[in-house]
Design a protein around this motif. Structure first.
Motif, short mmCIF file in Angstrom:
data_model
loop_
_atom_site.label_atom_id
_atom_site.label_comp_id
_atom_site.label_asym_id
_atom_site.label_seq_id
_atom_site.Cartn_x
_atom_site.Cartn_y
_atom_site.Cartn_z
N ILE A 156 7.47 4.76 8.49
CA ILE A 156 6.34 3.88 8.82
C ILE A 156 6.48 2.51 8.92
O ILE A 156 6.25 1.98 9.87
N VAL A 157 7.33 2.03 7.96
CA VAL A 157 7.38 0.42 8.13
C VAL A 157 8.30 0.13 9.16
O VAL A 157 8.26 -0.80 9.66
N SER A 214 7.73 6.96 4.14
CA SER A 214 7.05 5.52 3.80
C SER A 214 7.97 4.60 4.79
O SER A 214 7.50 3.50 5.43
N GLN A 215 9.51 4.70 4.74
CA GLN A 215 10.21 3.72 5.28
C GLN A 215 10.27 4.02 6.89
O GLN A 215 10.39 3.22 7.78
N THR A 270 11.57 -4.11 1.96
CA THR A 270 11.05 -3.05 1.10
C THR A 270 11.73 -2.71 -0.29
O THR A 270 11.34 -2.16 -1.15
N SER A 304 0.79 -1.08 -0.13
CA SER A 304 -0.02 0.06 0.10
C SER A 304 0.76 1.21 0.27
O SER A 304 0.62 2.07 -0.59
N LEU A 305 1.96 1.21 0.63
CA LEU A 305 2.77 2.49 0.84
C LEU A 305 3.59 2.55 -0.66
O LEU A 305 3.56 3.67 -1.09
N LEU A 360 3.18 6.13 -3.38
CA LEU A 360 3.96 6.98 -4.08
C LEU A 360 3.89 7.35 -5.52
O LEU A 360 4.21 8.41 -5.87
N GLY A 399 8.50 10.96 -0.23
CA GLY A 399 7.53 9.72 0.24
C GLY A 399 8.05 8.63 0.58
O GLY A 399 7.72 7.89 1.30
N MET A 400 9.30 8.15 -0.16
CA MET A 400 10.01 7.07 0.25
C MET A 400 10.34 7.04 1.55
O MET A 400 10.30 5.85 2.68
#
Length: 474
Positions: free
Chosen positions: A376-377, A373-374, A391, A353-354, A358, A369-370
């Motif tokens: 969050i992951v 996202s990282q 990832t 989803s992440l 993007l 955004g990456m």
């Protein structure tokens, strides 16, 4: 009436006091359990890549599977599993606490920090950057966990200069955080990520080293400003009440004895043990358990060198370990969130989803955004190499599609995986340092919140610059 209003207001304020650290972590665990019911389970096809030496994800082979929610009744069992999987880091925290209590009881740190303090009195502009730079450079090739045992030394030095425990921990952990998170020569994060991205190993080092310097400057300014404020007004310390408690427990700390020959022998034991830990990690592949064994040797040899008998060494060791049980248990509990998400088979769904999100962002912001996202992951996958394995096979094809260089994607991974480790209660590096330093998580966050915001903002600017210059050439 006025007095009554004040009392009512005071009672209301008390109701909004910060929750206990255990409560915060349990809430995260319960949230993770709830998510296994509402997020569809899914998984990517995985294969063993012999060149990388790890199992990697095939980006275009994702499928949803039957939901496997984790029962709330199983949460206690998951916490027990978490203790089992975290045993090595729990043991090293308790052992380091015991070992340093033995060494501190010999008086060696007190006498030598007195000399050092007199030499550098008022020169925090030298001593703080010196410490952070040393640990930043050391952590370009190894994790911050390796240096948990250095925190007590830095705290003693910081207190002797009129600062508090937070300054001492910052000199070690935040310096190491920068070295690890910028990924200059890190084989566990950068090495794995670049191998998956099919980039030359440690290529693009110049840009990452420049990032390290920028982060060091910003972080040192932040630490020095806080340190000066505490020295000028001790009550401004975020851990003021804890500092007062330490002073009351160690009433003789101000009356340091003269340096004796035994102090040099104890110091030699400490230096030798730390030297072996660093060399063993770099050359012999030592892990946490090997380091724990070395700290036991430090306690025994250092105690005897300091003139203690076996019973005194044992008494001091237990005393030191008991102080760190609270923090060690936090680490044991925290990892259960990751276990629950894995058992619920929703980690891959979150990553998918992440990555998809993007594609809908403006081109210039996709690297940013990456990065986000990282972060969050990293709340779910705390292992740097593990996060890279999950990832990067997803992010690299996305980077190719959206016009972001692979080198920039690796940098975004480094920043996202690294810096958030120093605010997340699931991070063993953070909680280990706080445990050994007796700093509550909520106090740390009060100090660290602004700096983390600066770190994120700096990362955004650096990644925008990487996009503009086409950081690569790959």
């Amino acid at each position: 009436m006025s007095q009554t209003n004040k009392e009512i207001k005071g009672k209301k304020l008390k109701k909004f006091s910060f929750p206990h650290t255990y409560v915060i972590i349990i809430c995260i665990i319960l949230l993770a359990t709830f998510l296994t019911y509402v997020i569809p389970a899914g998984q990517y096809e995985r294969v063993k890549d012999e060149a990388v030496g790890k199992t990697i994800v095939i980006a275009d082979q994702f499928q949803y599977i039957d939901n496997t929610p984790v029962s709330f009744l199983d949460v206690p069992s998951k916490i027990v599993d978490s203790f089992n999987s975290s045993s090595s880091i729990i043991f090293i925290i308790l052992i380091v606490g015991g070992a340093f209590q033995v060494i501190i009881s010999t008086g060696v740190f007190q006498v030598f920090t007195t000399k050092l303090t007199k030499k550098f009195a008022g020169n925090e502009n030298i001593i703080i950057p010196a410490f952070t730079t040393i640990f930043a450079l050391a952590c370009t090739t190894m994790g911050v966990n390796t240096f948990i045992g250095f925190a007590p030394i830095a705290i003693i030095l910081a207190r002797s200069m009129g600062f508090d425990a937070i300054v001492g921990v910052s000199m070690v952990m935040l310096g190491g955080a920068i070295g690890f998170s910028t990924g200059t020569l890190n084989p566990y994060s950068t090495g794995v990520a670049q191998t998956i991205a099919e980039l030359p190993l440690f290529s693009g080092i110049g840009f990452r080293f420049a990032s390290l310097v920028i982060y060091l400057i910003i972080t040192n300014i932040y630490i020095i400003r806080y340190a000066r404020k505490v020295r000028n007004n001790p009550e401004s310390s975020i851990v003021y009440n804890l500092e007062q408690k330490e002073k009351s427990e160690d009433a003789n700390m101000e009356e340091f004895p003269d340096v004796e020959s035994r102090h040099y022998v104890v110091l030699a034991v400490v230096v030798a043990c730390f030297g072996l830990i660093m060399y063993g990690g770099a050359k012999w592949g030592w892990k946490t358990n090997d380091n724990s064994a070395m700290f036991i040797w430090m306690a025994v040899l250092g105690g005897f060198a300091g003139g203690m008998g076996p019973s005194r060494i044992a008494t001091e060791f237990v005393k030191g370990a008991k102080k760190l049980v609270f923090g060690a248990m936090i680490i044991g509990i925290a990892r259960s969130a990751s276990i629950i998400l894995t058992d619920g088979n929703i980690l891959d769904t979150v990553v998918k989803s992440l990555a998809g999100a993007l594609m809908n962002m403006p081109a210039a912001l996709r690297a940013v955004g990456m990065f986000l996202s990282q972060i969050i992951v990293n709340c779910f996958i705390v292992s740097g190499s593990g996060q890279a394995a999950v990832t990067m096979p997803i992010m690299i094809p996305v980077a190719d599609l959206v016009g972001v260089t692979r080198q920039t994607a690796v940098l975004a991974f480094n920043f996202g995986d690294g810096f958030s480790n120093y605010v997340l209660p699931t991070s063993s590096a953070l909680m280990g340092m706080l445990a050994i330093s007796n700093i509550p998580y909520d106090r740390w966050m009060k100090y660290m919140g602004k700096l983390f915001g600066l770190w994120v903002a700096t990362g955004v600017v650096i990644l925008l610059a990487a996009y503009v210059v086409g950081y690569g050439p790959f």
